[in-house]
Design an enzyme around this catalytic site. Structure first.
Site, short mmCIF file in Angstrom:
data_model
loop_
_atom_site.label_atom_id
_atom_site.label_comp_id
_atom_site.label_asym_id
_atom_site.label_seq_id
_atom_site.Cartn_x
_atom_site.Cartn_y
_atom_site.Cartn_z
N GLY A 11 40.64 18.77 -10.34
CA GLY A 11 39.65 18.12 -11.18
C GLY A 11 40.16 16.77 -11.65
N ILE A 38 42.84 32.02 -12.17
CA ILE A 38 43.29 32.17 -13.55
C ILE A 38 42.74 33.43 -14.22
CG2 ILE A 38 43.62 29.69 -13.86
CD1 ILE A 38 41.03 29.72 -15.58
N ALA A 59 38.02 24.85 -15.37
CA ALA A 59 36.82 25.10 -16.18
C ALA A 59 35.58 25.10 -15.30
CB ALA A 59 36.68 24.06 -17.28
N THR A 61 32.24 23.57 -15.37
CA THR A 61 31.71 22.43 -16.12
C THR A 61 30.29 22.04 -15.71
OG1 THR A 61 32.74 20.88 -14.55
CG2 THR A 61 34.01 21.46 -16.53
N ASP A 101 33.59 19.08 -26.71
CA ASP A 101 32.70 18.80 -27.85
C ASP A 101 31.49 19.72 -27.86
OD1 ASP A 101 32.09 17.31 -25.42
OD2 ASP A 101 30.47 16.35 -26.52
N TYR A 124 27.28 26.83 -21.55
CA TYR A 124 28.58 26.18 -21.33
C TYR A 124 29.37 26.12 -22.63
CZ TYR A 124 31.89 22.33 -20.76
OH TYR A 124 33.03 21.56 -20.77
N LYS A 128 32.93 28.07 -23.52
CA LYS A 128 34.15 27.35 -23.88
C LYS A 128 34.66 27.78 -25.26
CE LYS A 128 36.05 24.44 -22.00
NZ LYS A 128 37.22 24.49 -21.07
#
Length: 281
Positions: A11, A38, A59, A61, A101, A124, A128
């Site tokens: 990434g 992972i 991740a 994303t 964020d 999402y 997270k």
């Protein structure tokens, strides 16, 4: 400190961590999804050694796709960090979990502090946040580092897209009612590597370039940075660009906790963008 293990190494942030780490002669080693699952503890145990520092950049994303692919988002963003934290706890290794964020609801009018109440409004964001909570529960010594609006200037990120559209179109319409902190991936990488060597890091930190802008402001800055007329960028509202997952109206993250910990604050976003553009144009 032992090796620095980078997950999600293909990434944009993972690639920058490997590059910046090599430039600093640090013992960085990278794994992508093809070489490290992972969510699989045995796979993680083969990659992590006692005393190492894991920086988890892996991740899911795809913010819009997550709305209809919740299982995949939670597998990577919650089960993955949970597994990493479990193995790091077993092996006395450190973990730095990169977050976003999107764990906030985007309704604030001043920068979000690390202890501000979370309230994600997308799959999402919820996935997270679930990853953050799992990491904190299992490995209290871990650090969660939230960042936002990350770009490199290559691939399909926002800055790269603006560079392409500047060449292809007379005008470009960009939303002007979403506010955040444009953040250069190389700067985030340098900050994370500084944190990796920090002896007793805080549990949650925010890491973005200083200042704030709308996507419209950023697009104009990209045009200006390559000598194009910024007035070719036209402002529109988010209502004119409806997406499956709502975007935060305001997602500026306060860097106070980072600075208060004695870590190096990142430079203003315009300064970072100038450096990024010089490398990709």
């Amino acid at each position: 400190m032992g090796s620095i293990v980078i997950t999600g190494a293909k990434g944009q942030l993972g690639q920058q961590l490997l590059r910046v780490g090599a430039d600093q002669s640090l013992p960085v080693v990278g794994f992508d999804s093809a070489t490290l699952d992972i969510t699989d503890a045995e796979s993680v145990r083969k990659a992590v050694t006692p005393g190492s520092v894991v920086i988890n950049c892996a991740a899911y994303t795809a913010v819009d796709n997550a709305e209809t692919d919740e299982a995949a988002a939670f597998s990577v963003n919650e089960a993955g960090p949970r597994t990493l934290a479990t193995v790091c706890a077993e092996l006395d290794a450190r973990l730095i979990q990169v977050s976003t964020d999107y764990v906030f609801d985007g309704t604030a009018t001043s920068p979000y502090e690390t202890d501000h109440a979370t309230g994600p409004v997308t799959v999402y964001g919820r996935s997270k946040l679930a990853g953050e909570l799992a990491v904190h529960e299992i490995l209290p010594t871990a650090s969660v580092v939230r960042t936002a609006w990350v770009y490199t200037g290559s691939g399909s990120d926002f800055v790269s897209t603006m560079l392409r559209l500047e060449r292809e179109r007379d005008t470009v319409s960009v939303v002007d009612d979403q506010i955040g902190s444009p953040t250069y991936s190389a700067d985030v990488a340098a900050g994370l590597l500084e944190l990796a060597a920090y002896p007793a890091p805080p549990a949650t930190l925010h890491l973005t370039n200083a200042g704030q802008a709308s996507w419209f402001d950023l697009a104009r800055a990209v045009f200006e940075g390559v000598g194009a007329d910024p007035d070719r960028v036209l402002p529109v509202t988010s209502a004119e660009f409806v997406r499956p997952a709502p975007r935060p109206a305001y997602s500026v993250l306060s860097g106070a906790a980072w600075a208060n910990a004695g870590l190096t604050p990142l430079r203003p976003w315009r300064d970072a963008l100038a450096v990024a553009l010089a490398k990709c144009t």
